[in-house]
Design a protein around this motif. Sequence first.
Motif, short mmCIF file in Angstrom:
data_model
loop_
_atom_site.label_atom_id
_atom_site.label_comp_id
_atom_site.label_asym_id
_atom_site.label_seq_id
_atom_site.Cartn_x
_atom_site.Cartn_y
_atom_site.Cartn_z
N LEU A 89 0.83 -1.20 0.00
CA LEU A 89 0.00 0.00 0.00
C LEU A 89 0.86 1.25 0.00
CD1 LEU A 89 -2.64 -1.11 2.64
CD2 LEU A 89 -2.98 -0.97 0.16
N ARG A 90 0.51 2.20 -0.85
CA ARG A 90 1.21 3.48 -0.92
C ARG A 90 0.45 4.57 -0.17
NH1 ARG A 90 5.11 3.61 -4.82
NH2 ARG A 90 4.82 5.84 -5.21
N SER A 91 -0.85 4.38 -0.07
CA SER A 91 -1.71 5.30 0.68
C SER A 91 -3.05 4.60 0.89
CB SER A 91 -1.91 6.62 -0.09
OG SER A 91 -2.61 6.38 -1.31
N VAL A 92 -3.93 5.25 1.63
CA VAL A 92 -5.29 4.74 1.79
C VAL A 92 -6.23 5.85 1.34
CG1 VAL A 92 -4.72 3.17 3.67
CG2 VAL A 92 -5.45 5.51 4.20
N ASP B 69 3.94 6.11 0.50
CA ASP B 69 4.58 7.14 -0.32
C ASP B 69 4.42 8.50 0.34
OD1 ASP B 69 5.64 8.75 -2.24
OD2 ASP B 69 4.14 8.29 -3.79
N CYS B 70 5.43 8.92 1.06
CA CYS B 70 5.36 10.18 1.80
C CYS B 70 5.71 11.39 0.95
CB CYS B 70 6.27 10.10 3.02
SG CYS B 70 5.73 8.84 4.20
N ASP C 115 4.81 5.28 15.66
CA ASP C 115 6.04 5.65 14.95
C ASP C 115 6.58 4.50 14.11
OD1 ASP C 115 5.91 8.15 16.07
OD2 ASP C 115 7.27 7.66 17.73
N GLY C 116 6.07 3.27 14.32
CA GLY C 116 6.56 2.12 13.57
C GLY C 116 6.06 2.04 12.15
N VAL C 117 5.11 2.91 11.80
CA VAL C 117 4.61 2.96 10.41
C VAL C 117 5.48 3.98 9.68
CG1 VAL C 117 2.61 3.35 8.94
CG2 VAL C 117 2.29 2.50 11.27
N THR C 118 6.37 3.50 8.81
CA THR C 118 7.38 4.36 8.23
C THR C 118 7.22 4.51 6.72
OG1 THR C 118 8.88 2.47 8.05
CG2 THR C 118 9.05 3.83 10.03
N CYS C 119 7.79 5.60 6.21
CA CYS C 119 7.72 5.92 4.78
C CYS C 119 8.61 4.98 3.97
CB CYS C 119 8.18 7.35 4.54
SG CYS C 119 7.28 8.60 5.50
N GLN C 120 8.20 4.74 2.74
CA GLN C 120 8.97 3.88 1.85
C GLN C 120 10.38 4.46 1.64
OE1 GLN C 120 7.64 3.82 -2.18
NE2 GLN C 120 8.68 1.90 -2.68
N MET D 191 13.31 5.84 7.21
CA MET D 191 12.85 5.43 8.53
C MET D 191 11.97 6.51 9.15
SD MET D 191 13.85 2.43 8.97
CE MET D 191 13.47 2.23 10.70
N GLU D 192 11.57 7.48 8.33
CA GLU D 192 10.72 8.55 8.84
C GLU D 192 9.32 8.03 9.08
OE1 GLU D 192 9.72 13.23 7.89
OE2 GLU D 192 10.53 11.94 6.31
N SER D 193 8.74 8.38 10.19
CA SER D 193 7.40 7.93 10.54
C SER D 193 6.35 8.67 9.72
CB SER D 193 7.14 8.16 12.03
OG SER D 193 8.05 7.40 12.81
N VAL D 194 5.37 7.91 9.26
CA VAL D 194 4.30 8.51 8.44
C VAL D 194 3.58 9.60 9.23
CG1 VAL D 194 2.07 8.04 7.35
CG2 VAL D 194 3.98 6.46 7.02
N ASN D 195 3.44 9.41 10.53
CA ASN D 195 2.68 10.39 11.33
C ASN D 195 3.41 11.73 11.48
OD1 ASN D 195 4.66 9.59 13.08
ND2 ASN D 195 3.28 9.02 14.74
#
Length: 323
Positions: A162-165, A187-188, A221-226, A229-233
Amino acid sequence: MERWFSRITMFWMLFLGEVQSQDWTKCSTGCTCDGNKMSVTCNGLKNVPNDIQKDAKKLDLKYNSLSKLSPTAFHNLKELTYLNLDSNQLQTLPTGVFDHLVNLNELRLGTNQLKSLPPRVFDSLTKLTYLSLGYNELQSLPDGLFDKLTQLETLYLRDNQLRSVPDKAFDKLSKLETITLYTNDWDCTSCDILYLSQWIRVNAEKVKNFLTGQNDLPDPDGVTCQGTMESVNKITKENTFQAGCPTTTQQMATSPASTTTTETMTVREKQTKPRMKIFQEELFSKASIFFCQVIFTQHVSLVVIHILAEIPLLHIVCVVRKP
């Protein structure tokens, strides 16, 4: 003799009692049945049996070789509360396959090869509390996929692509307690990530990471960008590498449907304007040729010619086109 007869009688009484306490009717081929066939477990199958008892409550089909499902595979199993399809080879789900499972509480679809899901495929599962879609190959989710799952408490989306929702994807999940989102291709760099980023910030306590071994603790914070290691949040409108992401209204205006309409209009304009211009030029050219021919071939008086020549454009045309 009496002792022998008594033993025979006792044996039959025990046998009949055993028959009454168990269901001795045949279970589906490749399946075992427990609890009067209320729980059915099948192994080594390539297709879902069509003779599973209609009042079965639990159906376990994990570790089979199911590569596809018939749209009506479960339509006779309206009493099911548990369906496990983990660890098969499913690449897609047919539209309507779960429409009759109105009592289902738990659906496991993990560890398959699902690349996409039909729109509204879960709409009939209004009693669902547990849904696992982890360890698949999902690249996107349809709009409104979870909108009817208002009783859902657990949702696994870990280990996909998944790249986004979609916008508002989780807004109807008012009873959600646990969700896994890590190990995806988030995909950030795209504005499409902003909904998920904000949702994680607001619902941080629900975002779990079972890789840590602390299953009950949140790990937003464990949900990271492709690729990082940056967190999606941590992603906001200002750091998506875009020159300012559009507002919701602007996004609606540039949605695929709107974009298609705009592109269609642009193509039509590109097609219409040149044609109109060409038509006008041809009309003017023919009219000017005819007018000039009248002037020079019908012996119009010099006075009229001089008067008409005062019109610069006509003068030029007639001079250029003079026979």
